[in-house]
Design a protein around this motif. Structure first.
Motif, PDB file in Angstrom:
ATOM      1  N   SER A 107       0.799  -1.215   0.000  1.00  0.00           N
ATOM      2  CA  SER A 107       0.000   0.000   0.000  1.00  0.00           C
ATOM      3  C   SER A 107       0.834   1.268   0.000  1.00  0.00           C
ATOM      4  N   GLU A 108       2.092   1.208   0.438  1.00  0.00           N
ATOM      5  CA  GLU A 108       2.903   2.419   0.499  1.00  0.00           C
ATOM      6  C   GLU A 108       3.307   2.876  -0.887  1.00  0.00           C
ATOM      7  N   GLY A 109       3.761   4.141  -0.962  1.00  0.00           N
ATOM      8  CA  GLY A 109       4.139   4.699  -2.246  1.00  0.00           C
ATOM      9  C   GLY A 109       5.429   4.118  -2.775  1.00  0.00           C
ATOM     10  N   VAL A 110       5.719   4.440  -4.024  1.00  0.00           N
ATOM     11  CA  VAL A 110       6.935   3.959  -4.674  1.00  0.00           C
ATOM     12  C   VAL A 110       8.158   4.532  -3.960  1.00  0.00           C
ATOM     13  N   ASP A 111       9.109   3.680  -3.676  1.00  0.00           N
ATOM     14  CA  ASP A 111      10.352   4.052  -2.986  1.00  0.00           C
ATOM     15  C   ASP A 111      11.360   4.494  -4.034  1.00  0.00           C
ATOM     16  N   VAL A 112      11.628   5.800  -4.095  1.00  0.00           N
ATOM     17  CA  VAL A 112      12.555   6.353  -5.075  1.00  0.00           C
ATOM     18  C   VAL A 112      13.803   6.852  -4.348  1.00  0.00           C
ATOM     19  N   ILE A 113      14.935   6.221  -4.638  1.00  0.00           N
ATOM     20  CA  ILE A 113      16.207   6.593  -4.013  1.00  0.00           C
ATOM     21  C   ILE A 113      16.994   7.412  -5.025  1.00  0.00           C
ATOM     22  N   ARG A 114      17.393   8.605  -4.623  1.00  0.00           N
ATOM     23  CA  ARG A 114      18.085   9.500  -5.552  1.00  0.00           C
ATOM     24  C   ARG A 114      19.531   9.714  -5.120  1.00  0.00           C
ATOM     25  N   SER A 115      20.331  10.135  -6.085  1.00  0.00           N
ATOM     26  CA  SER A 115      21.756  10.365  -5.867  1.00  0.00           C
ATOM     27  C   SER A 115      22.073  11.845  -5.976  1.00  0.00           C
ATOM     28  N   HIS A 173      15.900  10.939 -12.181  1.00  0.00           N
ATOM     29  CA  HIS A 173      16.430   9.592 -12.016  1.00  0.00           C
ATOM     30  C   HIS A 173      15.893   8.994 -10.725  1.00  0.00           C
ATOM     31  N   GLY A 174      16.106   7.728 -10.547  1.00  0.00           N
ATOM     32  CA  GLY A 174      15.754   7.075  -9.300  1.00  0.00           C
ATOM     33  C   GLY A 174      16.125   5.610  -9.321  1.00  0.00           C
ATOM     34  N   PHE A 175      16.595   5.141  -8.182  1.00  0.00           N
ATOM     35  CA  PHE A 175      16.772   3.708  -7.953  1.00  0.00           C
ATOM     36  C   PHE A 175      15.545   3.270  -7.159  1.00  0.00           C
ATOM     37  N   ILE A 207      13.991  -1.703 -10.489  1.00  0.00           N
ATOM     38  CA  ILE A 207      14.429  -0.956 -11.672  1.00  0.00           C
ATOM     39  C   ILE A 207      15.140   0.326 -11.264  1.00  0.00           C
ATOM     40  N   ALA A 208      16.153   0.689 -12.045  1.00  0.00           N
ATOM     41  CA  ALA A 208      16.829   1.974 -11.910  1.00  0.00           C
ATOM     42  C   ALA A 208      16.544   2.764 -13.175  1.00  0.00           C
ATOM     43  N   LEU A 209      16.218   4.051 -13.019  1.00  0.00           N
ATOM     44  CA  LEU A 209      15.727   4.859 -14.132  1.00  0.00           C
ATOM     45  C   LEU A 209      16.481   6.185 -14.235  1.00  0.00           C
TER      46      LEU A 209
END
Length: 262
Positions: A2-10, A18-20, A250-252
């Motif tokens: 249920s939680e939102g998408v976890d986007v890890i940024r550099s 971008h986001g991992f 996925i990494a984008l």
């Protein structure tokens, strides 16, 4: 989930979209529950994959065209232009582009995702660096491909996303020998393990390859996929647990439609 998408940024990649992404915030269920981006396995059918892809794009560069590969642990790089068929994607392990509105995607499940950007040139890249591809030079080839469309390695920044860490990555003597035969100094990426085994630091190896290739700004995020089951998928962890399938995160990275990158 249920939680939102976890986007890890550099921080190294600055304002380049971008986001991992981790496993949180997806539509998949079962053993690969979450934002599983894989294309095989009984737990992930068409509608779930389509929804996960939609959520991933929306989290990083809404409205962009997602481009991915059929990854084969190689050093092959594809330059993404106007013509693309996502249903017949190339067999390769890295992509580069200078086209606005395109989002490059690399799938991983312990291998190292590496994102590249030269904002001044408007060129980005993404590489899947498992041990085979890393040893074969997939990051070097990605940098070369970026330069072929206008980038300059002196300006390129690179970030290494979540991957299996040395503490979780046990390999045998033959594995160590393979790396040391390619470069005698590679033994510095291995720590002693049980008899006949070692612990390999994939992240540090990839960072060293980037530095040797002339990349001056490198960020290694230091996130272990194996050790964080609630956050990341891990092939090795799934194998050790005897699970029937494993998910892929996925990494984008992409260029916004506007010319300026903030």
């Amino acid at each position: 989930m249920s939680e939102g998408v976890d986007v890890i940024r550099s921080a190294a990649l600055g304002g380049v979209p971008h986001g991992f992404l981790g496993r949180r915030g997806g539509a998949s269920s079962g053993v690969t529950a979450g934002l599983d981006m894989g294309r095989r396995g009984a737990e992930l059918i068409g509608p779930e994959l389509a929804e996960n892809r939609r959520r991933a794009v929306a989290a990083v560069l809404p409205g962009a065209d997602l481009r991915t590969l059929w990854q084969v642990h190689s050093a092959e790089v594809v330059t993404v232009g106007a013509e693309w068929n996502e249903d017949a994607r190339p067999h390769a392990d890295a992509l580069v582009t200078d086209r606005p509105g395109v989002l490059l995607g690399i799938l991983t499940a312990d291998c190292a995702p590496v994102l590249f950007a030269d904002p001044a040139a408007g060129v980005v890249g993404a590489a899947h660096a498992g041990w085979k591809g890393a040893l074969a030079g997939v990051t070097d080839r990605t940098i070369d491909a970026m330069e072929a469309i206008g980038a300059d390695r002196s300006r390129i920044a690179a970030a290494i996303g979540p991957c299996i860490a040395r503490a979780s990555y046990e390999v045998d003597d033959a594995f160590l020998t393979r790396f040391c035969e390619a470069d005698a100094e590679s033994d510095r990426f291995f720590a002693p393990g049980r008899a006949g085994h070692h612990r390999f630091d994939l992240e540090a190896y990839v960072a060293a390859r980037l530095a040797r290739a002339g990349i001056g700004r490198i960020e290694a995020l230091g996130l272990d996929t194996y050790a964080a089951p609630a956050r990341f998928y891990s092939y090795r962890r799934a194998t050790h647990r005897g699970e029937p399938d494993y998910g892929r995160q996925i990494a984008l990275i992409g260029l916004p439609p506007a010319e300026r990158i903030g």
